[in-house]
Design a protein around this motif. Structure first.
Motif, PDB file in Angstrom:
ATOM      1  N   GLN A 153       5.210  -4.097   1.529  1.00  0.00           N
ATOM      2  CA  GLN A 153       4.554  -3.405   0.419  1.00  0.00           C
ATOM      3  C   GLN A 153       3.679  -2.258   0.925  1.00  0.00           C
ATOM      4  OE1 GLN A 153       2.485  -6.436  -1.775  1.00  0.00           O
ATOM      5  NE2 GLN A 153       4.373  -7.342  -2.603  1.00  0.00           N
ATOM      6  N   ARG A 154       2.978  -2.490   2.056  1.00  0.00           N
ATOM      7  CA  ARG A 154       2.133  -1.431   2.626  1.00  0.00           C
ATOM      8  C   ARG A 154       2.985  -0.254   3.099  1.00  0.00           C
ATOM      9  NH1 ARG A 154      -0.277  -5.859   5.612  1.00  0.00           N
ATOM     10  NH2 ARG A 154      -2.097  -6.677   4.508  1.00  0.00           N
ATOM     11  N   LYS A 198       5.898   0.699   1.947  1.00  0.00           N
ATOM     12  CA  LYS A 198       6.388   1.436   0.786  1.00  0.00           C
ATOM     13  C   LYS A 198       5.309   2.350   0.223  1.00  0.00           C
ATOM     14  CE  LYS A 198       9.886  -1.930  -0.652  1.00  0.00           C
ATOM     15  NZ  LYS A 198      10.323  -2.867  -1.723  1.00  0.00           N
ATOM     16  N   LYS A 199       4.052   1.841   0.220  1.00  0.00           N
ATOM     17  CA  LYS A 199       2.959   2.656  -0.308  1.00  0.00           C
ATOM     18  C   LYS A 199       2.707   3.874   0.580  1.00  0.00           C
ATOM     19  CE  LYS A 199       0.518  -1.048  -2.729  1.00  0.00           C
ATOM     20  NZ  LYS A 199      -0.734  -1.855  -2.805  1.00  0.00           N
ATOM     21  N   THR A 200       2.761   3.663   1.908  1.00  0.00           N
ATOM     22  CA  THR A 200       2.523   4.778   2.831  1.00  0.00           C
ATOM     23  C   THR A 200       3.623   5.831   2.752  1.00  0.00           C
ATOM     24  OG1 THR A 200       3.616   3.494   4.586  1.00  0.00           O
ATOM     25  CG2 THR A 200       1.201   3.364   4.432  1.00  0.00           C
ATOM     26  N   GLN A 201       4.840   5.383   2.432  1.00  0.00           N
ATOM     27  CA  GLN A 201       5.950   6.322   2.287  1.00  0.00           C
ATOM     28  C   GLN A 201       5.807   7.147   1.009  1.00  0.00           C
ATOM     29  OE1 GLN A 201       9.465   3.910   2.483  1.00  0.00           O
ATOM     30  NE2 GLN A 201       9.276   3.530   4.689  1.00  0.00           N
TER      31      GLN A 201
END
Length: 705
Positions: A699-700, A702-705
């Motif tokens: 999840q982290r 995906k958020k950074t992307q």
């Protein structure tokens, strides 16, 4: 519904206050000697002496270098007396406190307080506590008697003067509770028996009342000339001491209600099955069926159920297979099936009673209800799975018989191991199973259903039932203990089923998925190799020597749990000397006499196999008291030249075998505890944490992307 009025009498027993009349010790006092008489050494009190302290406290006993040390008697001005060991002026070791009112404490002392094992007796109330103490408070294991005649007591765990943990409580009324406690109240899993009201509850508690899932039984008084007691039984949700939520009520007369409850009353969607087979399904409000014309909403298990020759307690629900018979022959087929049931009814009732007791420790009225887990065991004992059908497929054959209020509940309960099964339901199941197994073999016969059922009973059920196999039920005492791990293992089984299954309407796993689970949990090692695990999985299949043939077969929770128990014996073996006794015991039992030869033969195979780390093959066996008796009956007593008492050798042999049997149960229990608590449960918890951490990382990312 007159029974319901008694529920108002069912109030919680009054619990004892926290102190239970336990006398307290005063704080340590500062001592100043006013007068001393006795032995001295180098100007110091040394040896036996008598001292009078400031405040009129008195000590008589041993001194060492000016300090009280050794055995002595100290009496405070208030009247409290201590008699026992001293270390550096401090009561320490073994001793006895006596209070002015006559109350006493005898046991271990540490720095002037009760600490360790000790016994306290209250002179006023008769309260007596025997057990462990910690810094002046009851802590650990102990038993307290609340009355002088010891009819009211608690035995179990204590935490800082509170009943907390597991314990048993016998109340002055004779009522009895066994289970978990928290802060002096019944809390967690436990069983309560009300003697006068003739009721019992087994399930979850919260702050002293029934709360959560549980089973409540009302034992009815026997009618005139009745040989059996009857009972009403509720199994389902409770909320603050009342039936509230979803549950099933089994009436003593044979009727059944399944559905929703609110404050002890039927409320919401439900299904009521009358004892004669009629069914009402619909809305209930305040314990009443909501319909303008009840008669129009009655349905029947069969259109001609009134003409059934079996009676309402054995009314069959076999519509799903009757539909496969030409309509003109259905009445004849139905009656022929009933004739087969009547022919074997006595034997079938014995079988039902036998499997209903498996895994059950006790019942207030000595009656037991069969549920799906031992039903699976009956099918496996009868080798039904050797006909090219799995237990999960059988569950789908009989899925229409499951009592449910909606389709989603049906899906969840297809393979639910704790679904109750009445005797008439078992009969219906056997008819359905018989048809799916034998219908192609007897399709030319005139009465197909009756022929299938007769063939199933004569060739499979009757010759093999009650000859219990597998790792779970073959030893009754072991099975009762193993059931305590059932709930948690069922949860783990469901987790991996959800991860692995590809069918939206099913929750099972295959043997291959079970292997993957062991790999994911890192449970495979030098003892528990892949080959060894496959041996355990395939032990009861029709081809146990073909280890890979079962990989794609679906397994039920029974098979899953029994594999875990088999792994416990391999992964956590106990004392090797007793293991030899266990092997000897298995070879002594009739039906297992060939196991030693099989094991020896498989040892040769394993020795020559590619995997040298695999230990001798694991065999699924069975051991019954009847088998032991049959073996012993054929033993030849020694001649009078060898012993003066020919029967003595037989008695010794029986005793020896019983001891071996008890030791085997003890060993298996220890292996099971060690496997679940030290290996399986910790591995699952670690795996779940790893999965959760990975999900968070994804999840982290995906958020950074």
């Amino acid at each position: 519904m007159a029974m319901m009025t008694e529920e108002s009498k069912l109030v919680a027993e009054t619990e004892q206050p926290e102190n239970d009349n336990i006398s307290h010790l005063p704080a340590l006092i500062r001592l100043e000697v006013r007068r001393y008489e006795g032995e001295t050494c180098e100007g110091q009190y040394h040896g036996e002496g008598f001292a009078l302290f400031k405040g009129d406290h008195i000590y008589k006993g041993m001194f060492s270098k000016g300090l009280m040390k050794g055995f002595g008697v100290f009496t405070e001005a208030s009247g409290l007396k201590y008699e026992g060991e001293f270390v550096c002026n401090m009561p320490m070791g073994q001793g006895t406190f006596t209070w002015p009112d006559g109350s006493t404490y005898t046991g271990e002392i540490h720095r002037g307080t009760r600490h360790g094992m000790g016994t306290y007796k209250c002179a006023k109330s008769g309260v007596c506590y025997i057990g462990q103490w910690y810094q002046g408070k009851r802590h650990g294991k102990g038993i307290v008697y609340y009355s002088g005649d010891q009819t009211s007591w608690y035995k179990g765990d204590w935490v800082m003067n509170n009943r907390e943990g597991w314990g048993e409580r016998c109340y002055p009324s004779g009522n009895f509770y066994s289970g978990e406690w928290k802060n002096n109240l019944r809390h967690g899993e436990g069983t309560m028996t009300w003697q006068e009201l003739r009721q019992q509850y087994l399930g979850e508690w919260e702050e002293g009342v029934q709360h959560g899932r549980g089973t409540h039984v009302w034992i009815l008084r026997r009618t005139y000339e009745s040989h059996f007691s009857q009972s009403n039984r509720y199994k389902g949700d409770f909320f603050q001491g009342q039936r509230h939520g979803e549950g099933i009520f089994y009436y003593a007369g044979g009727a059944i209600y399944e559905g929703w409850w609110k404050k002890n009353e039927k409320h919401g969607q439900g299904k009521f099955t009358f004892k004669d087979g009629r069914v009402f399904q619909g809305e209930f409000l305040d314990d009443r069926m909501m319909t303008p014309d009840i008669k129009t909403l009655y349905t029947f298990f069969r259109s001609d159920s009134g003409s059934s020759i079996l009676g309402p307690d054995k009314a069959l629900n076999i519509e799903c297979v009757l539909e496969k018979v030409p309509e003109s022959k259905r009445d004849t087929e139905s009656k022929q099936v009933q004739f087969v049931v009547l022919q074997h009814e006595v034997q079938l009732r014995y079988i039902y009673d036998f499997y209903s007791r498996l895994g059950s420790s006790q019942s207030p009225d000595n009656t037991f209800l069969l549920y799906r887990l031992p039903f699976w065991r009956l099918l496996k004992d009868s080798n039904i799975h050797h006909h090219g059908v799995t237990l999960t497929q059988i569950d789908h054959f009989i899925r229409g018989k499951i009592l449910t209020t909606n389709y989603s509940t049906l899906i969840r309960k297809i393979h639910f191991p704790f679904t109750p099964i009445l005797f008439r339901t078992l009969l219906s199941y056997l008819v359905i199973v018989a048809y799916f197994i034998y219908s192609k073999d007897v399709e030319s016969q005139e009465n197909v259903l009756a022929t299938c059922l007769s063939k199933l009973l004569i060739e499979d059920i009757l010759p093999n039932a009650q000859n219990v196999k597998g790792f779970l039920f073959r030893q009754p005492d072991f099975a009762v203990v193993a059931m305590k791990y059932m709930k948690k293992c069922w949860g783990i089984y469901q987790v991996f089923c959800r991860l692995r299954t590809t069918h939206k309407d099913d929750v099972t796993m295959t043997c291959r998925h079970l292997l993957w689970m062991f790999k994911d949990l890192c449970l495979l090692d030098q003892k528990m190799t892949t080959a060894r695990l496959l041996e355990i999985i395939a032990a009861e299949t029709s081809e146990p020597e073909n280890l890979t043939a079962c990989l794609d077969l679906e397994i039920t929770f029974l098979e899953f749990f029994e594999v875990l128990l088999g792994c416990a014996e391999v992964k956590c073996p106990q004392d090797s000397d007793v293991e030899g006794d266990r092997s000897l015991h298995k070879c002594d039992s009739k039906g297992e006499s060939d196991l030693c030869e099989v094991e020896a033969r498989e040892r040769e195979i394993q020795t020559n196999s590619h995997d040298q780390s695999v230990s001798p093959s694991f065999q699924m066996g069975h051991s019954t008291d009847q088998d032991l008796v049959r073996v012993e009956d054929h033993e030849t007593p020694q001649s009078t030249e060898e012993t003066e008492e020919p029967g003595h050798q037989v008695k010794d042999t029986k005793t020896s075998r019983m001891e071996i049997k008890d030791r085997e149960v003890t060993l298996r229990t220890q292996e099971m505890h060690q496997f679940f608590n030290n290996h399986f449960f910790p591995a699952f918890e670690h795996h779940q944490l790893t999965v959760e951490e990975k999900l968070l990382q994804d999840q982290r990312c995906k958020k950074t992307q």
